[in-house]
Scaffold this motif. Structure first.
Motif, PDB file in Angstrom:
ATOM      1  N   GLU A  33       0.813  -1.213   0.000  1.00  0.00           N
ATOM      2  CA  GLU A  33       0.000   0.000   0.000  1.00  0.00           C
ATOM      3  C   GLU A  33       0.849   1.267   0.000  1.00  0.00           C
ATOM      4  O   GLU A  33       0.316   2.370  -0.220  1.00  0.00           O
ATOM      5  CB  GLU A  33      -0.966   0.005   1.198  1.00  0.00           C
ATOM      6  CG  GLU A  33      -0.346   0.198   2.562  1.00  0.00           C
ATOM      7  CD  GLU A  33       0.052  -1.110   3.225  1.00  0.00           C
ATOM      8  OE1 GLU A  33       0.098  -1.133   4.474  1.00  0.00           O
ATOM      9  OE2 GLU A  33       0.312  -2.097   2.501  1.00  0.00           O
ATOM     10  N   THR A  34       2.163   1.139   0.234  1.00  0.00           N
ATOM     11  CA  THR A  34       3.041   2.306   0.203  1.00  0.00           C
ATOM     12  C   THR A  34       3.773   2.433  -1.126  1.00  0.00           C
ATOM     13  O   THR A  34       4.649   3.289  -1.259  1.00  0.00           O
ATOM     14  CB  THR A  34       4.076   2.234   1.346  1.00  0.00           C
ATOM     15  OG1 THR A  34       5.008   1.181   1.076  1.00  0.00           O
ATOM     16  CG2 THR A  34       3.403   2.000   2.686  1.00  0.00           C
ATOM     17  N   CYS A  35       3.415   1.603  -2.096  1.00  0.00           N
ATOM     18  CA  CYS A  35       4.104   1.598  -3.387  1.00  0.00           C
ATOM     19  C   CYS A  35       3.140   1.961  -4.518  1.00  0.00           C
ATOM     20  O   CYS A  35       1.968   1.567  -4.491  1.00  0.00           O
ATOM     21  CB  CYS A  35       4.706   0.222  -3.665  1.00  0.00           C
ATOM     22  SG  CYS A  35       5.993  -0.264  -2.508  1.00  0.00           S
ATOM     23  N   THR A  36       3.636   2.680  -5.500  1.00  0.00           N
ATOM     24  CA  THR A  36       2.858   3.006  -6.688  1.00  0.00           C
ATOM     25  C   THR A  36       3.177   2.007  -7.799  1.00  0.00           C
ATOM     26  O   THR A  36       4.201   1.302  -7.752  1.00  0.00           O
ATOM     27  CB  THR A  36       3.188   4.419  -7.180  1.00  0.00           C
ATOM     28  OG1 THR A  36       4.599   4.470  -7.480  1.00  0.00           O
ATOM     29  CG2 THR A  36       2.833   5.466  -6.124  1.00  0.00           C
ATOM     30  N   LEU A  37       2.316   1.978  -8.801  1.00  0.00           N
ATOM     31  CA  LEU A  37       2.540   1.054  -9.910  1.00  0.00           C
ATOM     32  C   LEU A  37       3.842   1.357 -10.658  1.00  0.00           C
ATOM     33  O   LEU A  37       4.595   0.414 -10.977  1.00  0.00           O
ATOM     34  CB  LEU A  37       1.341   1.083 -10.866  1.00  0.00           C
ATOM     35  CG  LEU A  37       1.237  -0.092 -11.842  1.00  0.00           C
ATOM     36  CD1 LEU A  37       1.233  -1.425 -11.117  1.00  0.00           C
ATOM     37  CD2 LEU A  37      -0.010   0.061 -12.705  1.00  0.00           C
ATOM     38  N   ALA A  44      -1.404  -8.724   1.029  1.00  0.00           N
ATOM     39  CA  ALA A  44      -2.449  -9.582   1.600  1.00  0.00           C
ATOM     40  C   ALA A  44      -2.140  -9.821   3.074  1.00  0.00           C
ATOM     41  O   ALA A  44      -2.279 -10.926   3.579  1.00  0.00           O
ATOM     42  CB  ALA A  44      -2.569 -10.893   0.828  1.00  0.00           C
ATOM     43  N   GLN A  45      -1.756  -8.740   3.742  1.00  0.00           N
ATOM     44  CA  GLN A  45      -1.194  -8.847   5.092  1.00  0.00           C
ATOM     45  C   GLN A  45      -2.161  -8.415   6.190  1.00  0.00           C
ATOM     46  O   GLN A  45      -2.220  -9.051   7.234  1.00  0.00           O
ATOM     47  CB  GLN A  45       0.079  -8.008   5.183  1.00  0.00           C
ATOM     48  CG  GLN A  45       0.711  -7.955   6.556  1.00  0.00           C
ATOM     49  CD  GLN A  45       1.989  -7.147   6.577  1.00  0.00           C
ATOM     50  OE1 GLN A  45       2.400  -6.577   5.574  1.00  0.00           O
ATOM     51  NE2 GLN A  45       2.645  -7.067   7.717  1.00  0.00           N
ATOM     52  N   GLY A  46      -2.885  -7.311   5.998  1.00  0.00           N
ATOM     53  CA  GLY A  46      -3.715  -6.797   7.076  1.00  0.00           C
ATOM     54  C   GLY A  46      -4.868  -5.969   6.554  1.00  0.00           C
ATOM     55  O   GLY A  46      -4.938  -5.611   5.370  1.00  0.00           O
ATOM     56  N   GLU A  47      -5.773  -5.631   7.464  1.00  0.00           N
ATOM     57  CA  GLU A  47      -6.993  -4.929   7.084  1.00  0.00           C
ATOM     58  C   GLU A  47      -6.705  -3.527   6.568  1.00  0.00           C
ATOM     59  O   GLU A  47      -7.364  -3.056   5.639  1.00  0.00           O
ATOM     60  CB  GLU A  47      -7.947  -4.867   8.276  1.00  0.00           C
ATOM     61  CG  GLU A  47      -9.360  -4.442   7.923  1.00  0.00           C
ATOM     62  CD  GLU A  47     -10.005  -5.352   6.877  1.00  0.00           C
ATOM     63  OE1 GLU A  47     -10.786  -4.819   6.054  1.00  0.00           O
ATOM     64  OE2 GLU A  47      -9.742  -6.569   6.878  1.00  0.00           O
ATOM     65  N   MET A  48      -5.736  -2.817   7.162  1.00  0.00           N
ATOM     66  CA  MET A  48      -5.412  -1.473   6.679  1.00  0.00           C
ATOM     67  C   MET A  48      -4.972  -1.527   5.226  1.00  0.00           C
ATOM     68  O   MET A  48      -5.386  -0.703   4.407  1.00  0.00           O
ATOM     69  CB  MET A  48      -4.321  -0.847   7.539  1.00  0.00           C
ATOM     70  CG  MET A  48      -3.936   0.572   7.102  1.00  0.00           C
ATOM     71  SD  MET A  48      -2.678   1.352   8.140  1.00  0.00           S
ATOM     72  CE  MET A  48      -1.217   0.424   7.656  1.00  0.00           C
ATOM     73  N   GLU A  49      -4.122  -2.495   4.902  1.00  0.00           N
ATOM     74  CA  GLU A  49      -3.681  -2.652   3.524  1.00  0.00           C
ATOM     75  C   GLU A  49      -4.860  -2.954   2.602  1.00  0.00           C
ATOM     76  O   GLU A  49      -5.007  -2.342   1.531  1.00  0.00           O
ATOM     77  CB  GLU A  49      -2.662  -3.781   3.414  1.00  0.00           C
ATOM     78  CG  GLU A  49      -2.305  -4.152   1.986  1.00  0.00           C
ATOM     79  CD  GLU A  49      -2.012  -5.635   1.801  1.00  0.00           C
ATOM     80  OE1 GLU A  49      -2.532  -6.229   0.845  1.00  0.00           O
ATOM     81  OE2 GLU A  49      -1.258  -6.196   2.609  1.00  0.00           O
ATOM     82  N   VAL A  50      -5.690  -3.907   2.997  1.00  0.00           N
ATOM     83  CA  VAL A  50      -6.814  -4.315   2.152  1.00  0.00           C
ATOM     84  C   VAL A  50      -7.707  -3.127   1.840  1.00  0.00           C
ATOM     85  O   VAL A  50      -8.080  -2.883   0.680  1.00  0.00           O
ATOM     86  CB  VAL A  50      -7.616  -5.442   2.833  1.00  0.00           C
ATOM     87  CG1 VAL A  50      -8.917  -5.714   2.074  1.00  0.00           C
ATOM     88  CG2 VAL A  50      -6.778  -6.718   2.911  1.00  0.00           C
ATOM     89  N   GLN A  51      -8.043  -2.357   2.862  1.00  0.00           N
ATOM     90  CA  GLN A  51      -8.933  -1.219   2.666  1.00  0.00           C
ATOM     91  C   GLN A  51      -8.267  -0.137   1.814  1.00  0.00           C
ATOM     92  O   GLN A  51      -8.906   0.455   0.930  1.00  0.00           O
ATOM     93  CB  GLN A  51      -9.346  -0.648   4.023  1.00  0.00           C
ATOM     94  CG  GLN A  51     -10.239  -1.593   4.839  1.00  0.00           C
ATOM     95  CD  GLN A  51     -10.591  -1.003   6.194  1.00  0.00           C
ATOM     96  OE1 GLN A  51     -10.202   0.112   6.533  1.00  0.00           O
ATOM     97  NE2 GLN A  51     -11.330  -1.770   6.985  1.00  0.00           N
ATOM     98  N   THR A  52      -6.994   0.140   2.069  1.00  0.00           N
ATOM     99  CA  THR A  52      -6.294   1.188   1.333  1.00  0.00           C
ATOM    100  C   THR A  52      -6.153   0.832  -0.146  1.00  0.00           C
ATOM    101  O   THR A  52      -6.413   1.654  -1.032  1.00  0.00           O
ATOM    102  CB  THR A  52      -4.904   1.429   1.954  1.00  0.00           C
ATOM    103  OG1 THR A  52      -5.062   1.809   3.317  1.00  0.00           O
ATOM    104  CG2 THR A  52      -4.168   2.530   1.199  1.00  0.00           C
ATOM    105  N   THR A 102      -2.191 -13.721   4.858  1.00  0.00           N
ATOM    106  CA  THR A 102      -3.250 -14.021   5.828  1.00  0.00           C
ATOM    107  C   THR A 102      -4.581 -13.383   5.448  1.00  0.00           C
ATOM    108  O   THR A 102      -5.631 -13.835   5.913  1.00  0.00           O
ATOM    109  CB  THR A 102      -2.834 -13.542   7.228  1.00  0.00           C
ATOM    110  OG1 THR A 102      -2.351 -12.188   7.137  1.00  0.00           O
ATOM    111  CG2 THR A 102      -1.729 -14.425   7.798  1.00  0.00           C
ATOM    112  N   ASN A 103      -4.564 -12.352   4.621  1.00  0.00           N
ATOM    113  CA  ASN A 103      -5.790 -11.706   4.165  1.00  0.00           C
ATOM    114  C   ASN A 103      -6.041 -11.952   2.686  1.00  0.00           C
ATOM    115  O   ASN A 103      -6.790 -11.221   2.044  1.00  0.00           O
ATOM    116  CB  ASN A 103      -5.736 -10.196   4.429  1.00  0.00           C
ATOM    117  CG  ASN A 103      -5.968  -9.849   5.883  1.00  0.00           C
ATOM    118  OD1 ASN A 103      -5.213 -10.253   6.756  1.00  0.00           O
ATOM    119  ND2 ASN A 103      -7.025  -9.103   6.173  1.00  0.00           N
ATOM    120  N   ALA A 104      -5.434 -12.989   2.141  1.00  0.00           N
ATOM    121  CA  ALA A 104      -5.595 -13.290   0.723  1.00  0.00           C
ATOM    122  C   ALA A 104      -6.959 -13.906   0.440  1.00  0.00           C
ATOM    123  O   ALA A 104      -7.449 -14.744   1.203  1.00  0.00           O
ATOM    124  CB  ALA A 104      -4.498 -14.251   0.269  1.00  0.00           C
TER     125      ALA A 104
END
Length: 496
Positions: A230-234, A256-264, A293-295
């Motif tokens: 989530e901290t990287c651009t394409l 696919a690590q955590g909820e903050m990443e998934v939502q962002t 873990t969030n895959a």
């Protein structure tokens, strides 16, 4: 009779050395095999013989008694700083406890909370912890929460030298990112990007790998390590994958690590991170991806189709109520699974036990969830992720990377099969010795190149100093006593 403790730490031994033990974990027919009363002979960093007693001449023979000689363990998400996730175990929510920069801290200007010499020391201290736990190959990972932005070439040059001096095989380069999460209000986290800064970090990492690849007799190898997805651009990730192809190295990217990443990621790109990268054509067997873990099912199908390796870090995930769903299902789908520790203690045996328990709770009926399956992940799976068929196994021609685990620990008795015994009841404290490239890097709690007692005291002092700075980067800047209250009230007077 030569004893293990008679051998010099950190020195390549002249001539052939034979290690015998109650059990040797050899490799034949494409899989590990147990050899009772076996022997491993090595010379000049390579294994010459695995099996019954070697008939040829040896310079020294050492009987390790009731022990297992195993391939060295491979940790592809190995903590290389002073772990701050332990602060969050009982102190939530993370946004209120300094796990995300508040706007007030960003506006004042983020800064490095450790001095360069402190960062250098932390790598050395962390590498010692890995060797103490039988880990012979590591891909270091550190938090960027307390950094000004990314990691530096200077600290990783020092890390490469530490690995060479201490005798640890490493895959590394400075982590970089195009952005970070900023806390704009209670629970309101927004991504903020600086594309040029991300590209500068990538170019520095490329230069580091170019300069360091193969140093210290091949112990130091490059791996590009962009920060969390989530901290990287394409554009940054495209350039990363192109650079990795040019350098012939792997890329590790947490997703696919955590909820903050998934939502962002869903807010930014309308889908999950693995699906986003699949649509961009950036998934391949060059990619190593903690934690999954969030895959979703779609994410896992992408991983399987493109040969992505998943680094399983069960202990740190379970501490926050998360688990892979499941180890057995991923393995049955053809996904290569390897292991990481990603927290303190850097105890791979503890992670194997946590992984086995979590797998059976998450998916009781899944296949491929035995002690041997997890040991495979910590050895063969890591080697496969790195494209190294000379690591993770004890066989003629392989690197002499070995871990010796005692089987006479009272906590583990009565012992059965050595692998089941170690996974079910062992901890890193039963690690007797660690050999890397034929060098004795750790023996009976001593590690080459470091005074562990002094280092422990120094590490605690540095950690205490970091914790004291947490109010500066926490929402509304509460005192440390409010951020991290003790588990029970502190009482200094006598109890009536």
């Amino acid at each position: 009779m030569i004893r293990l403790t008679d051998l010099p730490l950190g020195t390549t031994l002249p001539g052939r050395t034979a290690l015998t033990a109650q059990w040797v974990l050899g490799h034949a027919g494409g899989q590990h095999c147990l050899i009772p009363g076996g022997e491993v002979v090595f010379e000049a960093g390579r294994i010459l013989h695995v099996g019954p007693r070697f008939p040829g001449e040896v310079a020294r023979r050492i009987d390790l008694g009731r022990a297992l000689i195993s391939p060295g363990l491979i940790d592809l998400d190995a903590l290389s700083d002073l772990d701050t996730t332990v602060l969050a175990i009982d102190h939530q929510p993370g946004w209120a406890k300094g796990r995300v920069w508040p706007r007030s801290y960003v506006d004042r200007g983020p800064y490095e909370m450790y001095a360069p010499e402190e960062l250098s020391f932390q790598k050395r201290f962390a590498f010692a912890q890995l060797l103490l736990n039988g880990i012979t190959t590591a891909a270091p990972i550190a938090s960027l929460f307390y950094r000004e932005w990314g990691e530096t070439v200077a600290e990783f040059s020092a890390a490469a030298d530490a690995a060479g001096e201490m005798g640890l095989r490493v895959y590394l380069s400075p982590a970089y990112r195009s952005g970070g999460m900023v806390l704009e209000g209670p629970g309101q986290m927004e991504p903020v990007f600086d594309e040029p800064r991300g590209m500068e970090g990538l170019e520095a990492a490329i230069a580091f790998i170019t300069a360091q690849e193969g140093r210290h007799g091949g112990l130091v190898r490059g791996m590009l390590a962009p920060d969390r997805v989530e901290t990287c651009t394409l554009p940054l990730l495209r350039r990363t994958m192109d650079a990795a192809a040019d350098l012939g190295c792997k890329v590790r990217l947490h997703m696919a690590q955590g909820e903050m990443e998934v939502q962002t990621v869903r807010r930014l790109h309308g889908t999950t991170a693995p699906d986003w990268l699949a649509q961009a054509g950036l998934l391949s067997d060059r990619l190593i991806a903690p934690h999954a873990t969030n895959a979703t099912e779609t994410d896992l199908a992408h991983y399987a189709a493109h040969g992505v390796s998943v680094v399983h870090c069960p202990l740190v995930s379970a501490r926050f109520g998360s688990a892979l769903r499941s180890f057995g299902r991923l393995k049955a789908a053809g996904i290569n699974l390897c292991m990481g520790t990603d927290t303190v203690p850097a105890d791979m045996l503890m992670n194997l036990m946590a992984g086995l328990l979590a797998a059976r709770l998450a998916d009781p009926g899944a296949p491929h969830q035995s002690s041997a399956d997890f040991w495979d992940a910590a050895t063969l799976g890591g080697a496969r992720a790195l494209n190294r068929d000379d690591l993770g196994r004890l066989a003629p021609g392989a690197c002499a990377d070995m871990a010796v685990f005692r089987l006479d620990d009272a906590v583990m008795t009565p012992a059965i099969d050595p692998i089941t015994t170690l996974v079910a009841g062992g901890t890193g404290r039963v690690t007797q010795a660690t050999f890397v490239d034929g060098r004795l890097s750790m023996c009976e709690g001593r590690v080459a190149g470091i005074d562990l007692a002094a280092a422990q005291s120094r590490a605690q002092a540095q950690f205490d100093g970091l914790v004291a700075k947490y109010p500066e980067r926490s929402w509304q800047h509460p005192p440390v006593s409010d951020l991290f209250p003790p588990s029970y009230p502190i009482r200094e007077e006598a109890i009536p």
